[in-house]
Design an enzyme around this catalytic site. Structure first.
Site, mmCIF file in Angstrom:
data_model
loop_
_atom_site.group_PDB
_atom_site.id
_atom_site.type_symbol
_atom_site.label_atom_id
_atom_site.label_comp_id
_atom_site.label_asym_id
_atom_site.label_seq_id
_atom_site.Cartn_x
_atom_site.Cartn_y
_atom_site.Cartn_z
ATOM 1 N N SER A 142 1.883 11.642 6.828
ATOM 2 C CA SER A 142 1.702 10.550 5.693
ATOM 3 C C SER A 142 2.516 10.620 4.358
ATOM 4 O O SER A 142 3.038 11.591 4.298
ATOM 5 C CB SER A 142 0.060 10.771 5.175
ATOM 6 O OG SER A 142 -0.028 10.080 3.960
ATOM 7 N N TYR A 155 -6.267 16.102 1.710
ATOM 8 C CA TYR A 155 -5.504 15.316 2.621
ATOM 9 C C TYR A 155 -3.831 15.422 2.734
ATOM 10 O O TYR A 155 -3.249 15.811 3.322
ATOM 11 C CB TYR A 155 -5.689 13.916 2.435
ATOM 12 C CG TYR A 155 -5.296 12.858 3.288
ATOM 13 C CD1 TYR A 155 -5.747 12.617 4.516
ATOM 14 C CD2 TYR A 155 -4.056 12.084 2.759
ATOM 15 C CE1 TYR A 155 -5.120 11.675 5.225
ATOM 16 C CE2 TYR A 155 -3.547 11.269 3.872
ATOM 17 C CZ TYR A 155 -4.169 11.036 4.953
ATOM 18 O OH TYR A 155 -3.562 10.132 5.926
HETATM 19 P P1 NDP Z 1 -8.816 5.212 11.348
HETATM 20 O O1 NDP Z 1 -9.991 5.990 10.691
HETATM 21 O O2 NDP Z 1 -8.937 3.900 11.807
HETATM 22 O O3 NDP Z 1 -8.568 6.474 12.815
HETATM 23 C C1 NDP Z 1 -9.007 7.586 12.729
HETATM 24 C C2 NDP Z 1 -9.237 8.038 14.123
HETATM 25 O O4 NDP Z 1 -9.385 9.723 14.289
HETATM 26 C C3 NDP Z 1 -10.495 7.517 14.678
HETATM 27 O O5 NDP Z 1 -10.361 6.936 15.981
HETATM 28 C C4 NDP Z 1 -11.440 8.735 15.028
HETATM 29 O O6 NDP Z 1 -12.266 8.401 15.901
HETATM 30 C C5 NDP Z 1 -10.620 9.885 15.129
HETATM 31 N N1 NDP Z 1 -10.888 11.147 14.622
HETATM 32 C C6 NDP Z 1 -11.530 11.449 13.425
HETATM 33 N N2 NDP Z 1 -12.084 12.729 13.587
HETATM 34 C C7 NDP Z 1 -11.773 13.245 14.697
HETATM 35 C C8 NDP Z 1 -12.046 14.429 15.575
HETATM 36 N N3 NDP Z 1 -12.443 15.530 14.648
HETATM 37 N N4 NDP Z 1 -11.675 14.553 16.929
HETATM 38 C C9 NDP Z 1 -10.996 13.652 17.246
HETATM 39 N N5 NDP Z 1 -10.901 12.275 16.813
HETATM 40 C C10 NDP Z 1 -11.354 11.903 15.562
HETATM 41 O O7 NDP Z 1 -7.527 5.807 10.829
HETATM 42 P P2 NDP Z 1 -5.749 5.331 11.003
HETATM 43 O O8 NDP Z 1 -5.802 4.467 12.079
HETATM 44 O O9 NDP Z 1 -5.750 4.584 9.721
HETATM 45 O O10 NDP Z 1 -5.286 6.841 10.732
HETATM 46 C C11 NDP Z 1 -4.578 7.230 12.039
HETATM 47 C C12 NDP Z 1 -3.800 8.418 11.288
HETATM 48 O O11 NDP Z 1 -2.905 7.949 10.452
HETATM 49 C C13 NDP Z 1 -4.466 9.471 10.713
HETATM 50 O O12 NDP Z 1 -4.161 10.618 10.906
HETATM 51 C C14 NDP Z 1 -4.240 9.276 9.083
HETATM 52 O O13 NDP Z 1 -4.296 10.440 8.351
HETATM 53 C C15 NDP Z 1 -2.627 8.822 9.179
HETATM 54 N N6 NDP Z 1 -2.270 8.000 8.106
HETATM 55 C C16 NDP Z 1 -2.981 6.596 8.073
HETATM 56 C C17 NDP Z 1 -2.424 5.746 6.837
HETATM 57 C C18 NDP Z 1 -3.040 4.524 6.617
HETATM 58 O O14 NDP Z 1 -2.726 4.101 5.500
HETATM 59 N N7 NDP Z 1 -3.986 4.014 7.153
HETATM 60 C C19 NDP Z 1 -1.426 6.212 6.111
HETATM 61 C C20 NDP Z 1 -0.748 7.664 6.336
HETATM 62 C C21 NDP Z 1 -1.335 8.327 7.610
HETATM 63 P P3 NDP Z 1 -13.860 9.099 16.017
HETATM 64 O O15 NDP Z 1 -14.444 9.196 14.795
HETATM 65 O O16 NDP Z 1 -14.442 8.406 16.894
HETATM 66 O O17 NDP Z 1 -13.484 10.417 16.479
#
Ligand code: NDP
Length: 248
Positions: A142, A155
């Site tokens: 990120s 984070y």
């Molecule tokens: P979302 O919250 O939409 O998606 C996150 C996903 O991670 C969900 O599908 C969730 O599913 C899964 N998840 C969370 N905890 C666990 C776990 N313990 N085991 C398995 N799966 C898990 O977030 P984004 O799509 O925005 O983010 C995706 C990635 O991109 C992340 O790493 C985030 O930090 C990174 N990012 C996002 C940015 C943004 O602006 N959106 C900017 C920079 C980086 P479930 O709860 O069902 O497990």
């Protein structure tokens, strides 16, 4: 770039950026394994990706913080498809607060999912990848990991840690045909960013030369490139996909 016959595990692939990555790779011919915690939601997403995007996608319910569950994810993937070529460590959470108000639990949880979860997954895929003398690992970092963000000591540390981990592992496995890179997205509207205060979003927008938020698909294109055969000579790198926010 084609990915025909390749098998990709995408953690957190049921929604947001992970889902866009799953759809992009599936559309290009890779078989996809979605690894999320919620069984039904992940199964629905897998079904939709198969019918809307392309190749066969399955889900294997996995909490990336549990090493045994991650090992089972890889074992089941190998049993189903016979190989694992691509790992995208995308699962991530936030628990934002200023340091003086942040609980130890919020620190631990974010590090456990974002950093140790990715490490667990790397550890479980590395043997089959080394045996195959082929692998593509892409870790979703990120801008917060590059520049730091107030209210995100946990984070930002986890995302900076992912960059260090990517570089160290890239050196360890380069001789086996395995590349390890990181993608650092800017601000992408998803569930993760929904609850950020408008003030913060307005402030961030001013820092983006391209003058708009990114789209999940735009992160997916970058990941797909790094996960391709054609990116064989790129390892240990961080690719910012942020509208120019982090120009250095
Ligand atoms: P979302 O919250 O939409 O998606 C996150 C996903 O991670 C969900 O599908 C969730 O599913 C899964 N998840 C969370 N905890 C666990 C776990 N313990 N085991 C398995 N799966 C898990 O977030 P984004 O799509 O925005 O983010 C995706 C990635 O991109 C992340 O790493 C985030 O930090 C990174 N990012 C996002 C940015 C943004 O602006 N959106 C900017 C920079 C980086 P479930 O709860 O069902 O497990």
């Amino acid at each position: 770039m084609t990915y025909s016959g390749r098998v990709a595990i995408i953690t957190g692939g049921r929604r947001g950026i992970g889902r866009a990555i799953a759809c992009e790779l599936s559309g290009r011919g890779a078989h996809i394994v979605i690894a999320d915690r919620l069984e039904d939601a992940a199964a629905d997403a897998a079904q939709q990706i198969t019918s809307e995007c392309g190749s066969r996608t399955i889900s294997i319910p996995t909490d990336v913080t549990v090493p045994e569950a991650v090992q089972e994810l890889v074992d089941k993937t190998l049993a189903e498809f016979g190989r694992v070529d691509i790992l995208v460590n995308n699962a991530g959470i936030t628990r934002d607060n200023l340091l003086m108000r942040m609980s130890e639990e919020d620190w631990d949880q974010v590090l456990a999912v974002n950093l140790k979860g990715a490490w667990n997954c790397c550890r479980a895929v590395i043997r089959p990848m080394m045996k195959a003398r082929y692998g593509r690992i892409v870790n979703i970092s990120s801008v917060s990991g590059l520049a730091g963000q107030a209210g995100q000591t946990n984070y930002s540390a986890s995302k900076a840690g992912l960059i260090g981990m990517s570089k160290a592992l890239a050196r360890e496995v380069a001789s086996r045909g395995i590349t390890v890179n990181a993608v650092a997205p800017g601000f992408i509207p998803t569930y993760l960013t929904e609850s950020l205060p408008q003030e913060l979003k307005d402030g961030m927008m001013k820092l983006i030369p391209l003058g708009r938020w990114g789209k999940p698909e735009e992160i997916a294109y970058a990941v797909a490139f790094l996960a391709s055969d054609e990116a064989a000579y790129i390892t240990g790198q961080v690719l910012s996909v942020d509208g120019g926010m982090m120009m250095m």
